[in-house]
Every structure is written in C-alpha cells, then in structure tokens.
Design a protein around this motif. Structure first.
Motif, PDB file in Angstrom:
ATOM      1  N   GLY A  29       2.471  -3.061  -3.693  1.00  0.00           N
ATOM      2  CA  GLY A  29       2.636  -3.768  -4.954  1.00  0.00           C
ATOM      3  C   GLY A  29       4.011  -3.490  -5.523  1.00  0.00           C
ATOM      4  N   MET A  30       4.636  -4.507  -6.085  1.00  0.00           N
ATOM      5  CA  MET A  30       5.971  -4.348  -6.664  1.00  0.00           C
ATOM      6  C   MET A  30       6.045  -5.093  -7.985  1.00  0.00           C
ATOM      7  N   GLU A  31       6.732  -4.499  -8.938  1.00  0.00           N
ATOM      8  CA  GLU A  31       6.972  -5.157 -10.229  1.00  0.00           C
ATOM      9  C   GLU A  31       8.376  -4.836 -10.699  1.00  0.00           C
ATOM     10  N   PHE A  44      14.854   2.901 -10.403  1.00  0.00           N
ATOM     11  CA  PHE A  44      13.854   2.642  -9.361  1.00  0.00           C
ATOM     12  C   PHE A  44      12.799   3.733  -9.390  1.00  0.00           C
ATOM     13  N   ARG A  45      11.542   3.305  -9.271  1.00  0.00           N
ATOM     14  CA  ARG A  45      10.423   4.236  -9.146  1.00  0.00           C
ATOM     15  C   ARG A  45       9.662   3.833  -7.883  1.00  0.00           C
ATOM     16  N   LEU A  46      10.019   4.513  -6.794  1.00  0.00           N
ATOM     17  CA  LEU A  46       9.492   4.153  -5.475  1.00  0.00           C
ATOM     18  C   LEU A  46       8.796   5.353  -4.854  1.00  0.00           C
ATOM     19  N   ALA A  75       4.388   0.496  -5.427  1.00  0.00           N
ATOM     20  CA  ALA A  75       3.283   1.401  -5.109  1.00  0.00           C
ATOM     21  C   ALA A  75       2.692   0.987  -3.773  1.00  0.00           C
ATOM     22  N   LEU A  76       2.378   1.968  -2.958  1.00  0.00           N
ATOM     23  CA  LEU A  76       1.846   1.710  -1.621  1.00  0.00           C
ATOM     24  C   LEU A  76       0.538   2.468  -1.483  1.00  0.00           C
TER      25      LEU A  76
END
Length: 300
Positions: A29-31, A44-46, A75-76
């Motif tokens: 998911g990416m936003e 970035f928050r990865l 989020a993965l």
C-alpha cells in the motif's frame, strides 16, 4: 497545495532458496500526502524492504512537484496481517545444528525458545519480489492521483484569486478619477499659499524669499500628487496576474513577486494620498492583497 492519494497492489511473496514456492500474497500500500509550503520538502516513511526504492520515488516526485510538503508512505504486509510466516526448513536445520554445537561446548547454555526461533527466522525473510509488486507503476498511479487532487485545489485557489483581482481592479477604477481631482485641489491650495507668500512679500519679505517659498510649495505639490504612476502600475500588475492564472503551469514564484509589487504600489498610494477617500481605497487594497499573498504561497 494540499492533496492526498493512495493505492495498493499485491503479488506472490518470493520463496526462500531451496523452499517450495508458496501462494502467500503480500500487499503493498502506498499513499502520498501534500500540504502547503513555499518550497519543496520531501519525506519518506518506508519499510526496510523498500528503502532501496527511495531514490526512484524521490526522482519521480521531484519531476512532477515543485512546491509543497510531501510525505510518501508505504506499507508491505500479507493479506492476513495476523498470520506469521512459516520458518524456512533450511533455517530451522541450521539453528538446530548451531544449538547442538554451542551446547557441546557450553552444556549449561539455555536451549532456543520458540520466540528466539521466530525472531532469528525473521532476519532471513526472503527477498521481496519487486517486479511482481510493480512498485514504479504503483507510485506513478498514486502520484497521478495526487496531482489531480492538487489541480482541483489549484482551480479553487485560482477562482478565489480572480475574485480578489476583480475587487482590486474595481478599487483601481475608483482611484483613477480621484487623481485629477487631487491635482485641482492641490493646485488651488498652492495658489492660495502663493498669494499668501506674495502678501507677505509686500513690505516684510523680499521677492527672492517669496520666490523660494513658491518653489518649495511647487516641489511639495509635485511629490504629493504623483499617484497616477502607482495607479497605472497597479492595473498593470493585476493584468499580469490574470494572464498567469489563465496560463497555468508553474507560476507560484512569479505570483509571489507580483503580489509583493502590488502591496508596494498600494502602500505608496496610501502614503502619498492627501484625500481620505484615496486613503481608504489604499487600505482596502492592502487587505485584499494580504489575503492573496497567503493563498499565492500555496500555488505551484
């Protein structure tokens, strides 16, 4: 400008070497969030598995966005966020072998607990199947959604600015006919003081003194009534801002400069004014311009 967009995709998780391929699916998911800022500020928050993609994501965003505080989150996880991955057999075998070797030398060593095994196995998580997740395409889709949201916000701000420009132009049109009236008022005042100076010159002042006073009054007169240039420049700046809003594109920084010029001309108009009505017009202009300044800083 403000904006928000998100998307998600899924792909089979990669299997560890020597392990049969499972059908577990991992979801990405990416936003991307955007809030107002005069400059471009990226964060970035990865998850650790996606850190290597940060340069690609940074290049993707900076190619499309020039202003704003942008936050990219990803989020993965598996479809069942409560499920734990099965420890790979090869890792369990190696842990058992290592435990036996340690206990042969240190018989008092504590055996591995289930929590210890799960923690150690988590460090051997198989590599992410980045190709299957298609991270680049997902990021492009989310960025497109963000740009669409920012475009809608830009249209709203543009409509607001056009409304303020319309009011500014109306105020400018009110000020324009006041200029010749002020000239006439100042001319009459100048003539009255000239006559006063000539009266003083009869017997108590020399003609040279009367001439010096007349020249002084004429200089003050020229400075005080010279507001026609300010009115003309105000109209010119308003026209240019309207043109830029109609043109679109990256106009935020140029609009910043023009708003500063508008404020300068309106301030000069008020400082030179010798009529209450013109002073009120100047104050109304500065209120509108300050409201525009706050919004222009949000435009890209």
């Amino acid at each position: 400008m403000t904006g928000y967009a998100s998307a998600q995709t899924g792909a089979p998780a990669a299997s560890a070497e020597g392990e049969p391929r499972t059908q577990a699916v991992r979801r990405l998911g990416m936003e991307i969030r955007s809030v107002n800022s005069r400059f471009l500020d990226l964060s970035f928050r990865l998850p650790d598995e996606l850190r290597s993609f940060e340069p690609m994501l940074r290049a993707l965003v900076t190619a499309k966005v020039k202003r704003g505080k942008i936050e990219v989150r990803a989020a993965l996880e598996g479809l069942d966020s409560n499920a734990l991955p099965d420890p790979p057999t090869r890792v369990l075998q190696r842990l058992s072998s290592m435990q036996d070797a340690v206990q042969s030398w240190l018989p008092e060593a504590r055996p591995l607990s289930v929590a210890d095994v799960l923690r150690l196995c988590s460090n051997s998580t198989p590599a992410l199947d980045a190709g299957a997740l298609n991270i680049t395409q997902l990021a492009q889709n989310v960025l497109t959604g963000l740009l669409d949201a920012r475009a809608q916000e830009g249209e709203r701000l543009s409509a607001m600015l056009r409304g303020h420009l319309k009011q500014l132009r109306a105020l400018t049109e009110l000020a324009t006919p006041l200029v010749p009236q002020l000239v006439e008022q100042q001319r009459q005042r100048f003539m009255d003081r000239w006559k006063e100076a000539m009266g003083l010159a009869e017997g108590s002042a020399t003609p040279e003194a009367a001439q010096d006073r007349a020249l002084s009054e004429a200089t003050a007169f020229a400075i005080r009534i010279d507001v026609a240039e300010e009115v003309t420049r105000l109209d010119s700046h308003i026209t240019e801002i309207e043109r830029l809003l109609g043109k679109g594109g990256e106009v935020g920084k140029r609009l910043d400069f023009l708003i500063q010029e508008l404020h300068r001309e309106a301030n000069t108009l008020g400082s030179k004014s010798s009529a209450l009505e013109l002073t009120r017009i100047s104050v109304d202009m500065k209120v509108l311009i300050e409201q525009m300044r706050e919004q222009v800083q949000n435009l890209e």
